[in-house]
Design a protein around this motif. Structure first.
Motif, PDB file in Angstrom:
ATOM      1  N   GLN A   1      35.387  41.885  25.706  1.00 53.28           N
ATOM      2  CA  GLN A   1      36.712  41.313  25.486  1.00 53.28           C
ATOM      3  C   GLN A   1      37.783  42.277  25.995  1.00 53.28           C
ATOM      4  O   GLN A   1      38.695  41.889  26.733  1.00 53.28           O
ATOM      5  N   VAL A   2      37.664  43.553  25.625  1.00 53.60           N
ATOM      6  CA  VAL A   2      38.691  44.522  25.998  1.00 53.60           C
ATOM      7  C   VAL A   2      38.662  44.753  27.503  1.00 53.60           C
ATOM      8  O   VAL A   2      39.704  44.902  28.131  1.00 53.60           O
ATOM      9  N   ILE A   3      37.469  44.730  28.082  1.00 50.13           N
ATOM     10  CA  ILE A   3      37.391  44.904  29.537  1.00 50.13           C
ATOM     11  C   ILE A   3      38.172  43.788  30.234  1.00 50.13           C
ATOM     12  O   ILE A   3      38.962  44.032  31.141  1.00 50.13           O
ATOM     13  N   SER A   4      38.001  42.555  29.746  1.00 46.03           N
ATOM     14  CA  SER A   4      38.732  41.471  30.398  1.00 46.03           C
ATOM     15  C   SER A   4      40.238  41.661  30.210  1.00 46.03           C
ATOM     16  O   SER A   4      41.024  41.320  31.092  1.00 46.03           O
ATOM     17  N   LEU A   5      40.616  42.232  29.069  1.00 48.55           N
ATOM     18  CA  LEU A   5      42.040  42.480  28.852  1.00 48.55           C
ATOM     19  C   LEU A   5      42.547  43.542  29.832  1.00 48.55           C
ATOM     20  O   LEU A   5      43.633  43.428  30.378  1.00 48.55           O
ATOM     21  N   VAL A   6      41.735  44.578  30.059  1.00 44.29           N
ATOM     22  CA  VAL A   6      42.147  45.653  30.960  1.00 44.29           C
ATOM     23  C   VAL A   6      42.253  45.123  32.386  1.00 44.29           C
ATOM     24  O   VAL A   6      43.213  45.401  33.099  1.00 44.29           O
ATOM     25  N   VAL A   7      41.278  44.302  32.765  1.00 41.87           N
ATOM     26  CA  VAL A   7      41.341  43.709  34.106  1.00 41.87           C
ATOM     27  C   VAL A   7      42.626  42.895  34.215  1.00 41.87           C
ATOM     28  O   VAL A   7      43.360  42.983  35.208  1.00 41.87           O
ATOM     29  N   GLY A   8      42.922  42.157  33.143  1.00 41.28           N
ATOM     30  CA  GLY A   8      44.163  41.388  33.105  1.00 41.28           C
ATOM     31  C   GLY A   8      45.372  42.299  33.270  1.00 41.28           C
ATOM     32  O   GLY A   8      46.333  41.979  33.966  1.00 41.28           O
TER      33      GLY A   8
ATOM     34  N   ALA B   1      51.193  37.463  38.725  1.00 42.81           N
ATOM     35  CA  ALA B   1      50.090  38.290  38.231  1.00 42.81           C
ATOM     36  C   ALA B   1      50.178  38.476  36.723  1.00 42.81           C
ATOM     37  O   ALA B   1      49.174  38.389  36.007  1.00 42.81           O
ATOM     38  N   PHE B   2      51.396  38.699  36.230  1.00 41.58           N
ATOM     39  CA  PHE B   2      51.562  38.854  34.773  1.00 41.58           C
ATOM     40  C   PHE B   2      51.149  37.574  34.053  1.00 41.58           C
ATOM     41  O   PHE B   2      50.500  37.607  33.011  1.00 41.58           O
ATOM     42  N   ALA B   3      51.520  36.440  34.629  1.00 38.90           N
ATOM     43  CA  ALA B   3      51.167  35.160  34.009  1.00 38.90           C
ATOM     44  C   ALA B   3      49.661  34.970  34.013  1.00 38.90           C
ATOM     45  O   ALA B   3      49.067  34.540  33.017  1.00 38.90           O
ATOM     46  N   LEU B   4      49.052  35.334  35.140  1.00 42.18           N
ATOM     47  CA  LEU B   4      47.583  35.226  35.237  1.00 42.18           C
ATOM     48  C   LEU B   4      46.915  36.095  34.184  1.00 42.18           C
ATOM     49  O   LEU B   4      45.998  35.669  33.477  1.00 42.18           O
ATOM     50  N   SER B   5      47.401  37.326  34.054  1.00 45.72           N
ATOM     51  CA  SER B   5      46.780  38.218  33.071  1.00 45.72           C
ATOM     52  C   SER B   5      47.056  37.716  31.652  1.00 45.72           C
ATOM     53  O   SER B   5      46.208  37.814  30.775  1.00 45.72           O
ATOM     54  N   GLY B   6      48.253  37.125  31.481  1.00 46.72           N
ATOM     55  CA  GLY B   6      48.564  36.559  30.159  1.00 46.72           C
ATOM     56  C   GLY B   6      47.557  35.492  29.796  1.00 46.72           C
ATOM     57  O   GLY B   6      47.050  35.434  28.669  1.00 46.72           O
ATOM     58  N   LEU B   7      47.238  34.659  30.785  1.00 49.93           N
ATOM     59  CA  LEU B   7      46.258  33.601  30.535  1.00 49.93           C
ATOM     60  C   LEU B   7      44.886  34.215  30.239  1.00 49.93           C
ATOM     61  O   LEU B   7      44.169  33.776  29.330  1.00 49.93           O
ATOM     62  N   ALA B   8      44.565  35.266  31.007  1.00 48.54           N
ATOM     63  CA  ALA B   8      43.279  35.949  30.781  1.00 48.54           C
ATOM     64  C   ALA B   8      43.234  36.524  29.369  1.00 48.54           C
ATOM     65  O   ALA B   8      42.224  36.405  28.667  1.00 48.54           O
TER      66      ALA B   8
END
Ligand code: ADP
Length: 599
Positions: A179-186, A213-220
């Motif tokens: 979970q945290v890895i996906s957050l970091v990638v985001g 990019a911020f929106a994409l990571s927000g969705l992630a």
């Protein structure tokens, strides 16, 4: 001056993505971390909308105005990202309020710097309108020192947030790492987009992809968080629970290397956290290695005798599997249940002692009753013989003393018989001979026997029996004893009233016998103790009629051994109803031997 460019679809896509992320996070809006997150997503939407407008505008004044409006988000998103990372990793306390306010002031300063660029030109020294090859009107020109300071501050904040997230990923040893890895990638996505934009290396050089990019990571973030339900209980909170648990938790990978263990486990294993990564055989005591070696699933009781004495553990083993069901390792939870075991042992011993004492009491009562009954029968026999002799000789005046002896003796004999009966029932030493019993015959016999007693109290007895009742399965002698007691009590405790015996089929496999009277009744607080031995409601009429207080206790026991039940309802001065329930069976079962002893 406005024109259409397909590039606006990029920021509009960011609006859609960020709105989706907001919608997903909305149910958790009560949490501080989600509040910050929603703020961040809102800021991204703001940024993207104005960016889309800016792209569609072809005048220098319009573009400057629109980019100034966007700058509100350019300065707020990095700060909100840092705050989000702090809340998410439970490190909010690391940033004092004063620092937060200072950062807000700093970012506001940059915003004002951007808005007032026309006076000082520190942000952008010259601003020109250029028409690019892609058919896009863009603002160009060098960046001023204030712009560099603003970008540096934004990067510093995003960098701090990213470090916090990566740190969390490292510390989340097992369960939450993905979970945290996906957050970091985001979190790294906006970095990439922003660096590409600032350095001019982007494939679409004049469109700022940072909000996209911020929106994409927000969705992630939202998807990752939703999937692992982290808004319900953040990893830091979970970590705290595991750390403070008194139970030891040990996680092993497929090669039996220790990949996680909480402080309780470190204490039991007498190791430090440095043992992480080492094989279990190096880090754990021998007794534990043996206990967990071939255990993959289940709950076991484990004994260990150490320097401090014997300890009993409850060991739970679970195999950890990935999404495809492939085993990834094992988790062991050890709980010290020594005190619980000791308490259970003490309880068992106390129960056995109580049972032994009860047996001894029953044996004593049984022996004593037997010993008393023999001489008493002799006393009664000789008294009756003497009385008959005296009355034959016409000496009636001298028989009254003998009558008193005989009455007292009979009472004593009843008492002793009841005690003997109860003691045997208590010791399960009563043999029951079940057979089909026709209630009609039995009830009429009982009523005939007690007619005299009923007349003494000027009572009438009414019997109602449902026609064509099937026989019940019971011991006729014992059932008679129960009914004699109930109807006898009803006669004793009723004067000038009515006693009703009603026998009917209550269910498909049960017959009920209700013995009701219009007598003195029983108070509610006495009712619950009625079936306990030696209980007598202490009132005048009870004392007057004597009794042993054992009849109902015996009746209850007898009903139970005959697979039936007895209960009572009553109201003082209105009367009582005693209800006996007995099973109906077409095939009578064989006699049930409870003991060799005959009652
Ligand atoms: P006892 O030999 O004293 O009658 P029981 O066990 O049969 O012993 O009854 C216990 C007590 O319950 C009685 O002493 C009396 O106080 C109360 N009791 C039993 N049946 C009735 C009734 N039908 N009406 C009022 N009180 C009753």
């Amino acid at each position: 001056m406005w024109y259409f460019t397909p590039y606006i679809f990029l920021p509009l896509a960011a609006v859609l993505l960020a709105s989706g992320a907001m919608r997903l996070a909305w149910p958790y809006r009560q949490l501080s971390v989600v509040k910050v997150f929603l703020g961040m997503m809102f800021s991204i939407i703001w940024w993207s909308l104005w960016h889309a407008l800016e792209l569609s505008n072809a005048s220098i004044a319009g573009k400057v105005l629109l980019s100034n409006i966007q700058y509100m988000s350019v300065v707020s998103v990095p700060l909100l990202w840092l705050l989000f990372a702090l809340f998410y990793t439970d490190r909010a306390h690391l940033l004092p309020r004063s620092v937060v306010y200072s950062l807000i002031l700093l970012q506001s300063g940059f915003l004002i710097g951007a808005w007032t660029n026309g006076w000082h030109w520190l942000m952008w020294p010259t601003v020109e309108l250029t028409y690019t090859a892609g058919g896009l009107w863009v603002l160009t020109g060098p960046n001023g020192p204030l712009w560099y300071a603003s970008v540096l501050s934004a990067y510093a904040m995003v960098f701090a947030g990213t470090v916090l997230m990566i740190n969390q990923a490292i510390r989340s040893q097992s369960f939450y790492r993905s979970q945290v890895i996906s957050l970091v990638v985001g979190a790294l996505l906006p970095w990439a987009a922003s660096i590409l934009f600032v350095t001019g290396l982007s494939p679409i050089p004049f469109v700022d992809l940072t909000p996209v990019a911020f929106a994409l990571s927000g969705l992630a973030f939202t998807v990752a968080i939703q999937r692992y339900r982290a808004f319900d209980l953040l990893p830091a909170a979970r970590e705290m629970i595991v750390d403070q648990m008194p139970d030891a938790i040990i996680v092993l990978d497929m090669h039996d290397r220790i990949i996680d263990l909480n402080p309780a486990a470190q204490a039991i294993l007498s190791v430090t956290i440095d043992v992480l990564g080492q094989p279990l055989t190096h880090g754990a005591p021998r007794w534990l290695i043996e206990q967990v070696r071939d255990r993959y699933e289940g709950q076991f009781e484990v004994q260990h005798t150490g320097e401090t004495g014997a300890t009993t553990y409850d060991l739970r083993c679970t195999t950890l599997r990935n999404r495809d069901g492939r085993p990834m390792g094992r988790i062991f939870v050890l709980r010290d249940i020594t005190l619980f075991k000791q308490a259970a042992q003490a309880l068992q011993e106390a129960k056995e002692a109580a049972e032994a004492a009860s047996q001894a009491k029953s044996a004593f009562l049984s022996t004593m009753s037997h010993e008393l009954r023999t001489p008493l029968t002799a006393i009664l026999g000789y008294s009756e013989f003497l009385r008959e002799d005296l009355s034959n000789r016409g000496l009636h005046t001298q028989t009254s003393d003998l009558d008193r002896i005989i009455t007292a003796g009979r009472h004593l004999l009843t008492l002793i018989s009841d005690i003997l009966d109860y003691a045997r029932l208590e010791a399960n030493a009563v043999t029951i001979h079940p057979e089909p019993v026709h209630m009609s015959t039995l009830i009429h016999e009982v009523v005939m026997t007690l007619q005299g007693l009923a007349k003494q109290g000027q009572n009438t007895i009414t019997v109602t029996i449902e026609p064509d009742l099937p026989p019940v399965v019971a011991d006729p002698v014992r059932l008679r004893q129960v009914l004699l007691n109930l109807v006898g009590n009803a006669c004793k405790f009723t004067e000038q009233g009515e006693i009703r015996v009603h026998c009917y089929r209550s269910t498909i496999d049960e017959i009920q016998i209700d013995v009701s009277d219009t007598g003195i009744g029983i108070a509610a607080d006495q009712l619950q103790h009625l079936f306990k031995p030696f209980v007598q409601v202490d009132s005048g009429p009870t004392r007057r009629y004597g009794g042993t207080g054992l009849g109902l206790a015996i009746s209850q026991r007898l009903c139970q051994v005959m697979k039936g039940a007895i209960s009572a309802t009553s109201e003082p001065d209105r009367g009582s109803t005693f209800r006996v329930r007995l099973p109906i069976t077409s095939v009578p079962p064989a006699p049930r031997e409870v003991s060799q002893e005959e009652c």
